[in-house]
Design an enzyme around this catalytic site. Structure first.
Site, mmCIF file in Angstrom:
data_model
loop_
_atom_site.group_PDB
_atom_site.id
_atom_site.type_symbol
_atom_site.label_atom_id
_atom_site.label_comp_id
_atom_site.label_asym_id
_atom_site.label_seq_id
_atom_site.Cartn_x
_atom_site.Cartn_y
_atom_site.Cartn_z
ATOM 1 N N SER A 1 0.850 -1.190 0.000
ATOM 2 C CA SER A 1 0.000 0.000 0.000
ATOM 3 C C SER A 1 0.882 1.235 0.000
ATOM 4 C CB SER A 1 -0.890 0.022 1.252
ATOM 5 O OG SER A 1 -1.501 1.285 1.425
ATOM 6 N N TYR B 1 -2.930 -0.929 9.982
ATOM 7 C CA TYR B 1 -2.915 -1.266 8.555
ATOM 8 C C TYR B 1 -1.569 -0.878 7.944
ATOM 9 C CZ TYR B 1 -4.272 -1.347 3.621
ATOM 10 O OH TYR B 1 -4.339 -1.604 2.272
#
Length: 249
Positions: free
Chosen positions: A144, A158
């Site tokens: 990401s 995350y």
């Protein structure tokens, strides 16, 4: 003059391939000529639809139910696919979850679940795939752009998991380079999926920060994965390619 699909004859396994970016990756690899097996957890109808669409156009895709938080299930799914295909050439670790929360509020259960699905599963999927992968193999991990820039609260766990994926990618490039297997990561930015709706206040806020002025589309992420899976990327390993419309520039 006609040319063969760039992944003709290749055998691929994609974790979390029933929806969003994962489904786009499955479709692209199949369109490029690979036989593709992919795992799904809860989205059985969506998984069947993806497989049916690909087979209707002459490709091959097989959906296998396996919760990415269950290492035994992931191992079995990879072994089943490899047994059917006679080996594996490509592994894409796409499965991931995001549970948002301020540091004061994140529960141990949510923390452990994100680690299990986003990190632990990826590592042991690679370990299992290696039993069936030979020289020329490709491992692609979906990370990401939060590794580079988070930009909002409540995403600390995350971001932690995706940073772990990037570090794992670099380390495994050294482990597997001598075996002729490349390991790379793709770092998507905000992409129009179930996780990031393409319209509404959140989408508008994100678009305002992206130089290209829009969210990414799943096929745009899949295109980079397909490149890394191809022979064209044979000298690319240990790299992380950010695909975020310039958000982290």
């Amino acid at each position: 003059m006609t040319t063969s699909p760039s992944l003709a004859g290749k055998r691929a396994f994609v974790t979390g391939g029933s929806r969003g970016i994962g489904a786009a990756i499955v479709r692209r690899l199949a369109a490029d000529g690979a036989q593709v097996a992919f795992s799904y957890s809860a989205s059985a109808d969506a998984a069947r639809q993806v497989a049916a669409e690909i087979q209707a156009t002459g490709g091959y895709a097989r959906a296998i139910k396996a919760d990415s938080g269950d290492i035994a299930a992931v191992r079995k799914a990879i072994n089943d696919a490899a047994a059917q295909f006679g080996g594996l050439d490509i592994l894409v670790n796409n499965a991931g979850i995001m549970v948002l929360g301020m540091v004061d509020d994140v529960s141990e259960a949510d923390f452990d679940r994100m680690i299990a699905v986003n990190v632990r599963s990826s590592y042991f999927a690679i370990q299992q795939a290696l039993a069936h992968m030979r020289q020329g193999g490709r491992i692609i991990n979906i990370a990401s752009n939060t590794v580079r820039r988070i930009g909002s609260p409540m995403a600390s766990v995350y971001a932690l998991t995706k940073s772990a994926i990037e570090g794992m990618t670099r380390g495994l490039a050294h482990d597997l380079g001598p075996r002729g297997i490349t390991v790379n990561a793709v770092q998507p930015g905000p992409t129009a999926t179930d996780m990031t709706p393409g319209s509404g206040p959140i989408a508008e806020h994100l678009q305002s920060m992206i130089p290209l002025g829009r969210l990414g589309q799943p096929p745009e992420i899949a295109a980079v994965v397909a490149f890394l899976a191809s022979e064209a990327a044979s000298f690319v390993t240990g790299s992380s390619i950010t695909v975020d419309g310039g958000l982290t520039s």
